[in-house]
Design an enzyme around this catalytic site. Structure first.
Site, PDB file in Angstrom:
ATOM      1  N   ARG A  84       1.444  -1.840  19.668  1.00 45.01           N
ATOM      2  CA  ARG A  84       1.664  -0.445  19.320  1.00 45.01           C
ATOM      3  C   ARG A  84       0.361   0.241  18.922  1.00 45.01           C
ATOM      4  O   ARG A  84       0.064   1.336  19.356  1.00 45.01           O
ATOM      5  CB  ARG A  84       2.662  -0.313  18.171  1.00 45.01           C
ATOM      6  CG  ARG A  84       2.964   1.158  17.832  1.00 45.01           C
ATOM      7  CD  ARG A  84       3.816   1.300  16.597  1.00 45.01           C
ATOM      8  NE  ARG A  84       3.030   1.287  15.382  1.00 45.01           N
ATOM      9  CZ  ARG A  84       3.271   0.514  14.335  1.00 45.01           C
ATOM     10  NH1 ARG A  84       4.266  -0.327  14.353  1.00 45.01           N
ATOM     11  NH2 ARG A  84       2.524   0.561  13.266  1.00 45.01           N
ATOM     12  N   HIS A  93       7.924  -2.030  15.925  1.00 45.76           N
ATOM     13  CA  HIS A  93       7.459  -2.695  14.715  1.00 45.76           C
ATOM     14  C   HIS A  93       7.624  -4.206  14.748  1.00 45.76           C
ATOM     15  O   HIS A  93       7.037  -4.917  13.940  1.00 45.76           O
ATOM     16  CB  HIS A  93       8.225  -2.113  13.517  1.00 45.76           C
ATOM     17  CG  HIS A  93       7.688  -2.518  12.178  1.00 45.76           C
ATOM     18  ND1 HIS A  93       8.342  -3.406  11.346  1.00 45.76           N
ATOM     19  CD2 HIS A  93       6.557  -2.159  11.533  1.00 45.76           C
ATOM     20  CE1 HIS A  93       7.639  -3.570  10.244  1.00 45.76           C
ATOM     21  NE2 HIS A  93       6.559  -2.821  10.322  1.00 45.76           N
ATOM     22  N   ARG A 126       0.810  -1.215   0.000  1.00 43.33           N
ATOM     23  CA  ARG A 126       0.000   0.000   0.000  1.00 43.33           C
ATOM     24  C   ARG A 126       0.847   1.271   0.000  1.00 43.33           C
ATOM     25  O   ARG A 126       1.742   1.441   0.824  1.00 43.33           O
ATOM     26  CB  ARG A 126      -0.924   0.005   1.216  1.00 43.33           C
ATOM     27  CG  ARG A 126      -1.921   1.158   1.202  1.00 43.33           C
ATOM     28  CD  ARG A 126      -2.722   1.206   2.476  1.00 43.33           C
ATOM     29  NE  ARG A 126      -3.469   0.004   2.718  1.00 43.33           N
ATOM     30  CZ  ARG A 126      -4.644  -0.270   2.161  1.00 43.33           C
ATOM     31  NH1 ARG A 126      -5.177   0.579   1.306  1.00 43.33           N
ATOM     32  NH2 ARG A 126      -5.277  -1.384   2.446  1.00 43.33           N
ATOM     33  N   HIS A 158       4.229 -10.753   2.310  1.00 48.50           N
ATOM     34  CA  HIS A 158       4.641  -9.774   3.317  1.00 48.50           C
ATOM     35  C   HIS A 158       5.819 -10.258   4.150  1.00 48.50           C
ATOM     36  O   HIS A 158       6.387  -9.500   4.932  1.00 48.50           O
ATOM     37  CB  HIS A 158       3.434  -9.464   4.228  1.00 48.50           C
ATOM     38  CG  HIS A 158       3.658  -8.354   5.202  1.00 48.50           C
ATOM     39  ND1 HIS A 158       3.758  -8.556   6.563  1.00 48.50           N
ATOM     40  CD2 HIS A 158       3.792  -7.011   5.023  1.00 48.50           C
ATOM     41  CE1 HIS A 158       3.951  -7.402   7.179  1.00 48.50           C
ATOM     42  NE2 HIS A 158       3.973  -6.445   6.271  1.00 48.50           N
ATOM     43  N   TYR A 213      12.657   2.331  12.751  1.00 48.29           N
ATOM     44  CA  TYR A 213      11.752   1.251  13.132  1.00 48.29           C
ATOM     45  C   TYR A 213      12.472   0.249  14.021  1.00 48.29           C
ATOM     46  O   TYR A 213      13.598  -0.159  13.730  1.00 48.29           O
ATOM     47  CB  TYR A 213      11.240   0.508  11.896  1.00 48.29           C
ATOM     48  CG  TYR A 213      10.229   1.249  11.054  1.00 48.29           C
ATOM     49  CD1 TYR A 213      10.106   2.638  11.099  1.00 48.29           C
ATOM     50  CD2 TYR A 213       9.392   0.558  10.189  1.00 48.29           C
ATOM     51  CE1 TYR A 213       9.190   3.305  10.326  1.00 48.29           C
ATOM     52  CE2 TYR A 213       8.463   1.222   9.409  1.00 48.29           C
ATOM     53  CZ  TYR A 213       8.365   2.598   9.476  1.00 48.29           C
ATOM     54  OH  TYR A 213       7.449   3.262   8.701  1.00 48.29           O
TER      55      TYR A 213
END
Length: 725
Positions: free
Chosen positions: A607, A635, A448, A478, A511
């Site tokens: 988170r 993350h 995205r 992913h 991150y």
């Protein structure tokens, strides 16, 4: 701290689909659970708690509220607070573009399916409007009442046009004449000129002009060009909004006309993508076509200055087709994402202390000036990386670059979900292919808001001779995997890297992520099988050291949770600790409820979104939910289990959301040694320590900030500095 030009490094996960009631739900009968009460009492069925799932959209808004609370926190450096205001704005933009747009689409299509929380889409949307309205007003108030005066006290002035002196006005007039005016395009609205298209997230000026002869009034729109700085520097750390400069010189755009009024406004549009994937060969072409369509998505929010003329507002709402509840009136200036430019000022005294990631101790040079051989280090010991404390450049990047240059390396296989615009990872893969190595790259072009970048990288890799594959039809790839196949005296050996974050050197500095570099034979065998599944027709779903979605991540975690229940019943050590960006999956949450009912301590470090409701009597009394936000974006995904005295831990790419568990290829790897499990446990110990600053979730679905005085990220910085010394 979404999203990755400037990373919204506290951004939350947004793209998950609608949920039917009870989807993936777990009943008490599914697990062999002993009740946590006195003998003779029965554990309450989960069905007795119909409100046990919190609404995911409202939970996300609570997450962004925590970001806003960081902007209010006077103990943080001032420019970091400015950045959190920018991050809040960017996060909320994406929420409207994706989540609100999705709800509106389902309502329009008549798909009025209740969410797991029990709410209908229209009910959720109403709650969103009331909550976001309060948050946006609070955001503007913090900017006006807190940040601007605090910046002024430090010699940084954000002023409006009326605050400029004559020299500054002359400077702005010159800037307008020489730089801004040539790129402006005023668009009139009259019978010969239809209402212009307003692109999503663009800042615009609605202008009302009058013909002095006919006295007839006309409407025009001027777009504030995004190619210039949002806040114009005047020198001496003084800045004025660009729209103020344009607004003061509108007469040059409408010579002979009287400029009566000018008001800024901004439109947010549906920018979610819908791509049919039946024809995988045409996926690139279909996606490029859909990216063009994204620019013309229907509006979902209209932001205007609160001083806007009602007649102009009525024209905007009518022409844009937005309803009254979709209009947000705010004090100017609009679009505070531009505060990132202010946060980037060279004022180290107003920022976090500089921190440079260090090379992992197992990969650090001792006496030689040449870099450590990553393959030799991995043969000695598994290397558990923790970014950004461990340098990405001298570990993961070096791993790929050394593989590309090593004449003994035969093949490199890699997944790419997001990477930077000037990625050294891409360059290394290109070098490897040009050197004659077999290079396979699984590029997820549907990541995205990174689709355009990924299409470009896919073509560059193809032109260099890499084998580029776009994953499996119907699933996003992913997982974060690299595999190097090397010819060694003992035979072929596989080296793997499995991570929780993207192969992006820029975001790796912001991150927080874990990664494992390993020469473990069993892990290498599993990763090799998985790459064959992704590039070929194999559908082997059996792995020894991996859990792979959509086949086995959910079931594997449910088995681990059930095992903890059995350990607790037998009097052995039992505990469940999960760390993720978001926890939404009902099956997993129900299993955690059953574990809590059985008396197993359950700790969740989340988170962003959390649909679990902790601390409910009879349901989740042993469950604790925490959230850590701050300097870095939390993350990593970590799953730790006490294991009856033999703890285990898994790290990987999967959040506990439907999209991750059902519609993506995700990988969790079991950490192969107790030493690595203990290292992950140490981080979780710090996060759940009562003296560590965090937010806790109550049974009433409200988040409250703890009284902890220590910041997790600073603690880990100090810990890694000590290790380096």
């Amino acid at each position: 701290m979404t999203h990755d030009s400037l990373p919204s490094h506290t951004s939350g996960s947004l793209d998950d689909g609608p949920v039917e009631p009870g989807l993936h739900a777990v009943s008490n009968e599914t697990f062999d659970v002993e009740p946590p009460y006195e003998p003779g009492e029965a554990s309450l069925p989960l069905a007795d708690f119909p409100d046990r799932f919190l609404d995911r959209e409202l939970s996300w808004l609570h997450f962004n509220q925590r970001v806003l609370e960081l902007a209010e926190d006077e103990s943080l450096p001032l420019l970091e607070r400015a950045r959190f205001l920018a991050i809040f704005a960017s996060n909320l933009d994406e929420f409207f573009m994706v989540r609100v747009a999705g709800l509106k689409r389902r309502i329009a299509a008549g798909v009025a399916v209740r969410a797991a929380s029990g709410h209908l889409p229209r009910e959720v949307l109403q709650s969103i409007w009331s909550t976001t309205g309060e948050l946006m007003a609070r955001h503007a108030r913090i900017f006006q009442k807190d940040l601007v005066p605090a910046l002024l006290a430090e010699g940084i002035e954000l002023v409006r046009w009326e605050d400029l002196d004559k020299d500054e006005q002359k400077q702005c007039k010159r800037l307008f004449k020489e730089r801004v005016f040539p790129v402006l395009t005023p668009l009139a609205v009259d019978p010969a000129h239809p209402f212009p298209y307003i692109s999503g997230l663009s800042l615009n000026i609605a202008v009302l002009v009058r013909n002095p002869k006919t006295k007839k009034e006309h409407f025009a729109r001027v777009k504030v060009p995004p190619i210039f700085s949002r806040f114009v520097p005047l020198g001496n750390q003084r800045f004025v909004p660009l729209e103020d400069v344009i607004g003061e010189h509108l007469k040059r755009l409408f010579p002979g006309m009287e400029v009566l009024e000018a008001h800024t406004f901004r439109v947010t549009r549906n920018e979610d993508l819908e791509v049919e994937e039946d024809d995988a060969e045409n996926l690139l072409a279909a996606l490029e076509k859909e990216l063009l369509r994204r620019k013309f998505g229907p509006p979902v929010r209209l932001e205007v200055e609160e001083s806007i003329n009602p007649r102009v507002l009525e024209l905007l709402t009518s022409e844009l087709g937005v309803s009254v509840e979709e209009v947000v009136q705010l004090p100017g200036p609009l679009d505070l994402r531009g505060l990132n430019d202010i946060a980037d000022l060279d004022r180290g005294d107003l920022k976090y202390d500089a921190y440079v990631p260090s090379t992992h101790t197992q990969l650090a040079e001792v006496e030689s000036a040449s870099p450590v051989d990553v393959f030799k280090a991995a043969r000695r010991n598994n290397v558990l990386l923790h970014h950004p404390y461990d340098s990405f450049a001298t570990s993961v990047q070096r791993f790929i670059e050394q593989a590309a240059a090593d004449p003994h390396v035969l093949a490199i296989k890699q997944t790419l979900y997001r990477t930077s615009g000037d990625s050294p990872i891409i360059d290394a893969l290109v070098d490897a292919a040009e050197a004659g190595k077999q290079v396979l790259v699984i590029v997820e072009i549907k990541a995205r808001f990174d689709e355009t970048n990924n299409i470009r990288w896919a073509r560059k890799l193809e032109h260099a001779g890499c084998h580029v594959v776009y994953g499996l039809v119907g699933l996003k790839t992913h997982c974060k995997l690299s595999m190097v196949v090397r010819d060694e005296p003992e035979g072929i050996r596989r080296y793997t890297h499995i991570g929780t974050g993207n192969y992006n050197p820029k975001t790796a500095r912001l991150y927080e992520d874990f990664g494992l570099i390993s020469a473990d034979q069993a892990i290498g065998e599993d990763v090799a099988h998985l790459f064959n599944n992704l590039s070929g027709f194999s559908r082997n779903a059996s792995y020894d050291q991996l859990l792979v979605a959509p086949d086995s991540v959910r079931d594997g975690l449910l088995e681990q949770i059930q095992a903890e229940i059995e350990h607790h019943r037998a009097g052995r050590p039992a505990r469940i600790r999960l760390k993720a960006n978001s926890i939404v999956d009902e099956a997993t949450i129900d299993a955690l409820y059953l574990a809590s009912q059985a008396g197993v301590p359950v700790q969740l470090l989340v988170r962003g979104i959390c649909a679990a409701r902790p601390g409910v009597p009879g349901l989740s009394e042993t469950m604790e939910v925490r959230s850590v936000l701050g300097r870095f974006l939390e993350h990593s995904r970590v799953f730790e289990f006490a294991g009856g005295g033999e703890p285990t831990a898994w790290i990987g790419s999967a959040d506990l959301m439907h999209r991750n568990l059902d519609r993506r290829v995700e990988v969790l790897v079991r950490l192969p040694t107790q030493e690595l499990v203990e290292r992950v446990a140490e981080v979780l110990d710090l996060a759940f320590d009562d003296d560590t600053s965090a937010w806790t979730l109550g049974p009433d679905a409200e988040w409250s900030r703890t009284a902890g005085t220590r910041h997790l990220h600073q603690l880990l910085i100090e810990q890694h500095r000590g290790r380096r010394r």
